[in-house]
Design an enzyme around this catalytic site. Structure first.
Site, short mmCIF file in Angstrom:
data_model
loop_
_atom_site.label_atom_id
_atom_site.label_comp_id
_atom_site.label_asym_id
_atom_site.label_seq_id
_atom_site.Cartn_x
_atom_site.Cartn_y
_atom_site.Cartn_z
N HIS A 26 -53.82 -2.56 -30.24
CA HIS A 26 -52.68 -1.63 -30.25
C HIS A 26 -52.59 -0.83 -28.96
O HIS A 26 -52.25 0.36 -28.97
CB HIS A 26 -52.78 -0.70 -31.46
CG HIS A 26 -51.45 -0.26 -31.98
ND1 HIS A 26 -51.22 0.08 -33.29
CD2 HIS A 26 -50.26 -0.10 -31.36
CE1 HIS A 26 -49.96 0.44 -33.46
NE2 HIS A 26 -49.36 0.33 -32.29
N HIS B 45 -59.93 3.58 -39.36
CA HIS B 45 -59.75 4.75 -40.21
C HIS B 45 -59.83 4.28 -41.66
O HIS B 45 -60.06 3.10 -41.92
CB HIS B 45 -58.41 5.45 -39.94
CG HIS B 45 -57.23 4.54 -39.95
ND1 HIS B 45 -56.72 3.99 -41.11
CD2 HIS B 45 -56.46 4.05 -38.93
CE1 HIS B 45 -55.69 3.21 -40.81
NE2 HIS B 45 -55.52 3.22 -39.49
N ASP C 274 -59.17 -2.83 -40.27
CA ASP C 274 -58.13 -1.82 -40.19
C ASP C 274 -57.91 -1.18 -41.56
O ASP C 274 -57.64 -1.88 -42.54
CB ASP C 274 -56.83 -2.50 -39.71
CG ASP C 274 -55.77 -1.52 -39.25
OD1 ASP C 274 -55.70 -0.41 -39.82
OD2 ASP C 274 -54.99 -1.86 -38.35
N CYS D 53 -53.74 4.43 -36.50
CA CYS D 53 -54.24 3.21 -35.86
C CYS D 53 -54.48 3.33 -34.36
O CYS D 53 -55.60 3.24 -33.88
CB CYS D 53 -53.28 2.05 -36.14
SG CYS D 53 -53.20 1.57 -37.88
#
Length: 506
Positions: free
Chosen positions: A103, A290, A13, A53
């Site tokens: 998520h 990302h 992440d 995210c």
């Protein structure tokens, strides 16, 4: 490979490609990722399709841009009716499991995964709905990330990633002993090196005596930032803030330490894969959701289309194939068709619907297609209209109905300091990009849909204080007390509630 190979998908992440040795960094110590890159195919230019995210993961999982599936922000529901790579792989005969962060927002917390081995880290409800025009105070992404950085003994993020690793390793051993003859797809998804910029002392000490580089472009005054950068920095309460050099180096050192930590976790996964005698039958893919600005231009975190925020590592290791560097641009929407290319053959395409990605296996033995276009979007907080990005060849275009356009030659201007949108010599290039963007996206209609979605979700959450709030997180009741953040109390208060190292000086 004689039979359908297993697939191990390793995701981290907020890791920018530029922070890894295989992409040119001279400081980072990540031996397991270095070895993976030396043995696999490294995509030299890979982007996420949404620098935030949850939306990034939703576009990645479905192979479609977020504007097409209504996944506008970190609190947008992932529709259960849209197939993910887990659904496609299930249909192709795979057993599917997820260990770690995905998520997902909404009641469906599986989306094609047969097993979820861990909880998720963040709320699965609408806690983080933006409200264009009336954002209020931001409870995430502020100066504490830089000022409260360095060494910790333990944090909730470390707790989470330790559990992710443990469960993934156990699952690999369970697979080795299982009578289920199906190939497996296992996604192992970490939260590091996402801020807070904190790491354990053993990883901090790896960089003792090392000259931690400062950003290539130092903090800019407000009038030198583009419109979206000014909004973001204002939202972060960082506009015209220039952190002391020692704070910047400390935060960046802790970021490197977090990468080294997650590299060690990945090393444990790869060791277990070999110990379970599964490595020779398993394709490994590594990427991030990302990137991270990490102080470039005085900006931190993500949410912009500059290279540090948008560009991600992407490594594909196939047993028996030689290593190579792939110059054809790629993005996360390519992962679904690539997984299916591994499962069903090179050049796979969906018989259900047209996807935005392509099977990257097709580019491994082909001549580089440097002009292959990459598309990205930003539809979340700190904007007043959708923002779109197109990268083709040496040029990157960023456009919005409410902001002046940006056009960069990322080959000649790697730091993206020279906006060519007002340069007469590039008028034709800009016009072509603007026409392409107008043809691909209906900005006015999309704005209306986003604002309606925000109003609906805000109303759903408005009643929560008057009764029990929805708790859609995997394997939890609404009354469960958990370590993870569930939208109750301040996010930053939760994130920075870490256990310090006794007597340490970071």
């Amino acid at each position: 490979m004689a039979k359908k190979p297993n697939i191990l998908f390793l995701q981290v992440d907020q890791l920018s490609a530029q922070s890894l040795g295989t992409y040119g960094d001279k400081v980072c110590q990540a031996p397991n990722l270095d070895a993976l890159a030396e043995q696999g195919a490294v995509f030299e230019t890979a982007y996420c399709n949404f620098p935030l995210c949850a939306p990034s993961r939703f576009s990645m999982a479905t192979g479609r841009l977020c504007s097409e599936i209504g996944a506008y922000d970190n609190a947008a529901e992932m529709p259960a009716s849209i197939p993910t790579y887990a659904h496609y792989l299930q249909a192709a005969g795979y057993q599917t499991a997820l260990s770690g962060k995905m998520h997902f927002i909404g009641p469906d917390q599986y989306h094609g995964f047969e097993k979820r081995l861990t909880p998720d880290l963040y709320p699965a409800d609408f806690s983080w709905v933006p409200n264009w025009g009336d954002e209020g105070e931001r409870d995430t992404n502020d100066s504490r990330a830089v000022l409260v950085s360095g060494v910790c003994e333990r944090s909730v993020q470390i707790d989470f990633d330790e559990q992710v690793t443990f469960q993934a390793i156990q699952h690999l051993y369970n697979l080795a002993r299982s009578k289920d003859g199906r190939p497996f797809f296992l996604q192992v998804s970490y939260t590091h090196p996402h801020e807070p910029y904190l790491c354990r002392k053993e990883y901090w000490d790896l960089y003792e005596g090392v000259e931690i580089p400062l950003p290539s472009t130092p903090a800019l005054p407000a009038d030198e930032h583009d419109a979206h950068s000014r909004r973001l920095l204002g939202d972060f309460d960082m506009l015209d803030v220039e952190f002391p050099e020692e704070d910047v180096r400390r935060a960046r050192r802790a970021y490197y330490g977090s990468i080294s930590y997650i590299d060690a976790m990945i090393g444990q996964i790869l060791d277990a894969l070999s110990a379970a005698d599964l490595a020779e039958d398993t394709v490994i893919i590594f990427t991030s959701d990302h990137g991270e600005m990490l102080g470039e231009r005085g900006m931190w975190f993500k949410k912009h289309f500059f290279e540090p925020s948008l560009r991600i590592p992407l490594i594909l290791k196939i047993p028996g194939r030689p290593s190579q560097r792939v110059r054809t641009p790629a993005s996360l929407v390519d992962l679904l068709p690539t997984f299916m290319g591994v499962a069903d053959g090179v050049g796979w395409s969906s018989a259900v619907e047209e996807l935005d990605g392509e099977d990257l296996l097709s580019y491994l033995d082909a001549d580089a297609n440097a002009d292959r276009p990459i598309f990205a979007e930003y539809l979340a907080e700190a904007t007043t209209a959708p923002i779109f990005m197109i990268r083709r060849g040496r040029y990157k275009f960023i456009g919005s109905a409410d902001d002046p356009p940006l056009l960069f030659d990322v080959v000649a201007d790697a730091d993206e300091r020279i906006n060519l949108a007002n340069d007469l010599d590039h008028k034709g290039v800009l016009s072509q990009f603007e026409s392409e963007a107008a043809q691909k996206w209906n900005s006015e209609r999309l704005s209306e849909d986003i604002r309606l979605s925000q109003r609906r979700r805000l109303l759903v959450m408005k009643g929560a204080p008057k009764g029990p709030a929805p708790r859609w997180n995997h394997d939890e009741d609404a009354s469960d007390e958990v370590l993870w953040y569930r939208g109750e109390g301040g996010y930053n208060d939760w994130a920075f509630n870490y256990l310090p190292v006794r007597g340490s000086k970071s």
